[in-house]
Write a protein that holds these residues in place. Structure first.
Motif, PDB file in Angstrom:
ATOM      1  N   GLY A 137      39.727  38.737  50.029  1.00  0.00           N
ATOM      2  CA  GLY A 137      41.154  38.300  50.100  1.00  0.00           C
ATOM      3  C   GLY A 137      41.421  37.383  48.739  1.00  0.00           C
ATOM      4  N   GLU A 138      40.321  36.351  48.628  1.00  0.00           N
ATOM      5  CA  GLU A 138      40.659  35.583  47.391  1.00  0.00           C
ATOM      6  C   GLU A 138      40.376  36.584  46.021  1.00  0.00           C
ATOM      7  OE1 GLU A 138      38.827  31.273  49.355  1.00  0.00           O
ATOM      8  OE2 GLU A 138      37.456  32.706  48.240  1.00  0.00           O
ATOM      9  N   ALA A 139      39.572  37.290  46.062  1.00  0.00           N
ATOM     10  CA  ALA A 139      39.233  38.261  44.817  1.00  0.00           C
ATOM     11  C   ALA A 139      40.437  38.945  44.646  1.00  0.00           C
ATOM     12  CB  ALA A 139      38.032  39.162  45.165  1.00  0.00           C
ATOM     13  N   VAL A 140      41.075  39.523  45.561  1.00  0.00           N
ATOM     14  CA  VAL A 140      42.518  40.202  45.514  1.00  0.00           C
ATOM     15  C   VAL A 140      43.440  38.949  44.609  1.00  0.00           C
ATOM     16  CG1 VAL A 140      44.696  41.152  46.460  1.00  0.00           C
ATOM     17  CG2 VAL A 140      42.071  41.767  47.269  1.00  0.00           C
ATOM     18  N   ASP A 141      43.560  37.868  45.275  1.00  0.00           N
ATOM     19  CA  ASP A 141      44.578  36.946  44.857  1.00  0.00           C
ATOM     20  C   ASP A 141      44.336  36.516  43.165  1.00  0.00           C
ATOM     21  OD1 ASP A 141      45.898  36.875  47.151  1.00  0.00           O
ATOM     22  OD2 ASP A 141      44.581  35.065  47.856  1.00  0.00           O
ATOM     23  N   ARG A 142      42.933  36.446  43.064  1.00  0.00           N
ATOM     24  CA  ARG A 142      42.491  36.064  41.536  1.00  0.00           C
ATOM     25  C   ARG A 142      42.831  37.071  40.707  1.00  0.00           C
ATOM     26  NH1 ARG A 142      41.351  31.847  38.866  1.00  0.00           N
ATOM     27  NH2 ARG A 142      39.957  30.972  40.595  1.00  0.00           N
ATOM     28  N   HIS A 143      42.704  38.252  41.115  1.00  0.00           N
ATOM     29  CA  HIS A 143      42.891  39.578  40.327  1.00  0.00           C
ATOM     30  C   HIS A 143      44.405  39.638  39.941  1.00  0.00           C
ATOM     31  CE1 HIS A 143      42.774  43.939  39.072  1.00  0.00           C
ATOM     32  NE2 HIS A 143      43.764  44.226  39.802  1.00  0.00           N
TER      33      HIS A 143
END
Length: 226
Positions: free
Chosen positions: A99-105
């Motif tokens: 989820g954090e990777a999606v938000d960072r993206h």
């Protein structure tokens, strides 16, 4: 590890070794569509994709009737499921990291170079008054990333995703996520009574060693510390 495969940006991936064999999973995005897949099993950390960027198999989420945030949510759920089938890929914080990777993206989708430092704020009603969560002043892209993380953590947003009408293109939730992902400066958003702000106001955290080492302060001329 790859950052792109067959035109898809690899947003998150994990590859591990188990009993002499390597196995892995990946999460990808292209043009607002999302993909969750399995890498090929192999003999190293680097042979999960073939020389043309092909993978073992994957499920794509590209329904135009649903907005991107909903498609991404479905893809992350599938990604978590696949991680439990791949050897040693899943652990207790796998879903959080995905989820954090999606938000960072999403935070990096709109270039924010030169945009003044900002802070994020989440205000939600409580029995004795508003409950406030947020960050100190951060570089614009970091503040935007934290705003998206606050939204992901909010019960109001979680419940909105449970409403099929809110998952449709053109819904209030769609417009909220479009505004958050597309933000290139301050923005104020609302979901079921919860408020999410990206703003030029706030205080710096002088104990954060990233200032001066990784980041350079860029306060807005009109910044207040309220």
């Amino acid at each position: 590890m790859r950052t792109e495969a067959q035109g898809w940006t690899i947003v998150h991936q994990k590859r591990t070794q188990w009993l002499g064999e390597f196995d892995g999973v990946f999460l990808g995005e292209r043009d607002g569509n999302w993909l969750a897949g399995r890498m090929f099993r192999g003999q190293s950390m680097h042979d999960g994709f073939d020389e043309n960027g092909e993978w073992w198999y994957a499920n794509q989420y590209a329904w135009k009737a649903e907005h991107e945030a909903s498609r991404a949510l479905h893809a992350v759920r599938e990604y978590v499921r696949l991680s439990k089938e791949a050897a040693q890929c899943w652990d207790g914080i796998f879903e959080q990291r995905a989820g954090e990777a999606v938000d960072r993206h999403w935070a990096n989708r709109v270039p924010l170079v030169g945009v003044a430092d900002m802070s994020s704020l989440w205000v939600r009603p409580g029995l004795t008054g508003d409950i406030r969560s947020g960050t100190y002043m951060l570089p614009a892209v970091e503040a935007k990333y934290d705003l998206l993380k606050l939204m992901r953590a909010a019960y109001s947003v979680h419940e909105a995703f449970r409403d099929s009408e809110q998952c449709k293109t053109g819904s209030a939730l769609h417009k909220t996520y479009e505004a958050a992902i597309g933000a290139a400066g301050p923005v104020r958003l609302s979901v079921a009574g919860d408020r999410f702000d990206l703003r030029y106001e706030g205080r710096y955290n002088d104990s954060d060693e990233r200032w001066g080492r990784t980041w350079t302060r860029n306060p807005h001329p009109g910044r207040t510390t309220a």
